[in-house]
Write a protein that holds these residues in place. Structure first.
Motif, PDB file in Angstrom:
ATOM      1  N   CYS A 158       0.829  -1.212   0.000  1.00  0.00           N
ATOM      2  CA  CYS A 158       0.000   0.000   0.000  1.00  0.00           C
ATOM      3  C   CYS A 158       0.863   1.262   0.000  1.00  0.00           C
ATOM      4  O   CYS A 158       0.612   2.200  -0.769  1.00  0.00           O
ATOM      5  N   GLN A 159       1.860   1.288   0.856  1.00  0.00           N
ATOM      6  CA  GLN A 159       2.757   2.452   0.900  1.00  0.00           C
ATOM      7  C   GLN A 159       3.476   2.652  -0.427  1.00  0.00           C
ATOM      8  O   GLN A 159       3.554   3.763  -0.959  1.00  0.00           O
ATOM      9  N   TRP A 160       3.994   1.562  -0.961  1.00  0.00           N
ATOM     10  CA  TRP A 160       4.817   1.633  -2.167  1.00  0.00           C
ATOM     11  C   TRP A 160       3.968   2.023  -3.375  1.00  0.00           C
ATOM     12  O   TRP A 160       4.370   2.863  -4.189  1.00  0.00           O
ATOM     13  N   ASN A 162       1.173   3.666  -3.337  1.00  0.00           N
ATOM     14  CA  ASN A 162       0.830   5.075  -3.129  1.00  0.00           C
ATOM     15  C   ASN A 162       1.992   5.966  -3.561  1.00  0.00           C
ATOM     16  O   ASN A 162       1.806   6.982  -4.251  1.00  0.00           O
ATOM     17  N   HIS A 163       3.197   5.593  -3.175  1.00  0.00           N
ATOM     18  CA  HIS A 163       4.408   6.340  -3.546  1.00  0.00           C
ATOM     19  C   HIS A 163       4.570   6.412  -5.064  1.00  0.00           C
ATOM     20  O   HIS A 163       5.040   7.430  -5.601  1.00  0.00           O
ATOM     21  N   LYS A 183      -3.386   4.622   7.234  1.00  0.00           N
ATOM     22  CA  LYS A 183      -2.159   5.296   7.683  1.00  0.00           C
ATOM     23  C   LYS A 183      -0.949   4.857   6.861  1.00  0.00           C
ATOM     24  O   LYS A 183       0.085   5.527   6.886  1.00  0.00           O
ATOM     25  N   ASN A 184      -1.102   3.748   6.146  1.00  0.00           N
ATOM     26  CA  ASN A 184       0.000   3.216   5.342  1.00  0.00           C
ATOM     27  C   ASN A 184      -0.265   3.323   3.839  1.00  0.00           C
ATOM     28  O   ASN A 184       0.246   2.531   3.055  1.00  0.00           O
ATOM     29  N   GLY A 185      -1.054   4.320   3.455  1.00  0.00           N
ATOM     30  CA  GLY A 185      -1.173   4.633   2.035  1.00  0.00           C
ATOM     31  C   GLY A 185      -2.376   4.100   1.311  1.00  0.00           C
ATOM     32  O   GLY A 185      -2.515   4.305   0.104  1.00  0.00           O
ATOM     33  N   CYS A 186      -3.272   3.383   2.019  1.00  0.00           N
ATOM     34  CA  CYS A 186      -4.468   2.840   1.386  1.00  0.00           C
ATOM     35  C   CYS A 186      -5.538   3.936   1.329  1.00  0.00           C
ATOM     36  O   CYS A 186      -5.929   4.475   2.364  1.00  0.00           O
ATOM     37  N   VAL A 292       8.897   4.106   2.232  1.00  0.00           N
ATOM     38  CA  VAL A 292       8.224   2.903   2.723  1.00  0.00           C
ATOM     39  C   VAL A 292       8.753   2.604   4.120  1.00  0.00           C
ATOM     40  O   VAL A 292       9.964   2.535   4.326  1.00  0.00           O
ATOM     41  N   LYS A 293       7.847   2.444   5.064  1.00  0.00           N
ATOM     42  CA  LYS A 293       8.223   2.072   6.431  1.00  0.00           C
ATOM     43  C   LYS A 293       7.835   0.623   6.667  1.00  0.00           C
ATOM     44  O   LYS A 293       6.866   0.121   6.089  1.00  0.00           O
TER      45      LYS A 293
END
Length: 325
Positions: A158-160, A162-163, A183-186, A292-293
């Motif tokens: 999701c983070q990636w 989104n990035h 909170k993680n890009g979704c 990305v965390k």
């Protein structure tokens, strides 16, 4: 002798046994590492249950991912030395305080990546990397559906995505998990226990549907996932958390919109050393930059591997789970 978790017979989490094993000196092309953390993944449960067959026979040390320090090198190893910090994805042998592995499958860790972080991301993070960049090229304007958006691969993907500029839709099991995914890009979350995810995808996309569905769930989300994909889109099945997808009539893909369907694995995408290094380097770059965390949300002692599997299979975990020797 060192502590390890072995499987002597196939079955549930109860077959994981905590015991001492001997780890010999490294042979040709091998390194020996002291492990500081081991990753826990759904594929570990597949080997444990017998869904996947062990390539080394019985008994075997469970686990496919970890990170540690090189403490010995075997003949023929030239690019790694004692004291190097490394991480890996190698079939089996991961749940152990020390282990041998082929030097060519280990990658050096940058100084800004910790052992626990690495153990929580090597398999999941490299999986996300190839899924987004090679299996289907995600970019600006792409619409992605990610099943289990709160899971180990899900939160990273999701983070990636989104990035990379994609619109990310994710299925989750609770409102708490929905908040974590957001909170993680979704961008949009679907509570699959309360909502029909196909109807919600149609609603969210205005009927345009998704370019690609990433599905690590398997049986319970198929074939409904196909109804979420636009014509000529991709169905990417990379896991079987609810059980494997059984054989299906391939004509279904024609009637659903001339869809593409694939079942990729990291083993093939990273089979060549140069591909392994490239995938890992991209992952390290994204994590190092903060794009990305890696949420390591569960930590268990090595001796509590059974409990870790129970939580994983009970859908009680989010993000990454690791074992500490």
């Amino acid at each position: 002798m060192v502590a390890a978790v072995r499987v002597h017979k196939h079955g549930g989490p109860e077959v994981l046994t905590f015991e001492d094993v001997e780890v010999p000196a490294p042979g040709q092309g091998q390194i020996k590492i002291k492990q500081y953390a081991s990753g826990v993944n759904f594929i570990d449960t597949y080997f444990r249950s017998g869904l996947y067959q062990s390539p080394v026979g019985m008994p075997f040390v469970a686990g496919n991912e970890g990170a540690g320090e090189v403490i010995a090198v075997g003949p023929g190893v030239t690019d790694l030395k004692v004291g190097d910090r490394v991480a890996y994805v190698v079939a089996l042998g991961g749940y152990s305080a020390e282990r041998l592995l082929p030097a060519e499958r280990a990658v050096k860790l940058p100084d800004n990546i910790g052992y626990e972080q690495a153990a929580g991301m090597m398999l999941k993070g490299m999986t996300a990397q190839y899924l987004l960049n090679r299996t289907f090229k995600v970019g600006k304007g792409t619409t992605v559906l990610m099943h289990a958006a709160d899971g180990g691969v899900g939160l990273i993907l999701c983070q990636w995505a989104n990035h990379l500029g994609a619109t990310v839709i994710g299925t989750v099991g609770s409102k708490e998990k929905a908040e974590l995914a957001k909170k993680n890009g979704c961008h949009h979350t679907i509570l699959y226990r309360d909502e029909n995810f196909v109807d919600r995808v149609k609603e969210i996309t205005g009927g345009k549907l998704c370019d690609v569905v990433y599905d690590g769930i398997g049986a319970s989300t198929f074939p409904a996932s196909l109804d979420c994909i636009r014509p000529l889109g991709y169905f990417v099945s990379f896991g079987s958390a609810s059980g494997p997808i059984k054989a299906f009539d391939i004509n279904m893909l024609q009637f659903k919109g001339s869809l593409f369907a694939t079942r990729p694995t990291l083993n093939h995408y990273a089979a060549k050393r140069e591909d392994l290094v490239s995938i890992a380097s991209d992952l390290f770059d994204k994590v190092g930059s903060g794009a990305v965390k890696i949420p390591v949300n569960q930590k268990f002692a090595l001796k509590d591997a059974r409990q870790a599997h129970e939580h994983l299979e009970g859908r009680e975990t989010t993000g990454s789970t690791i074992l500490i020797p």
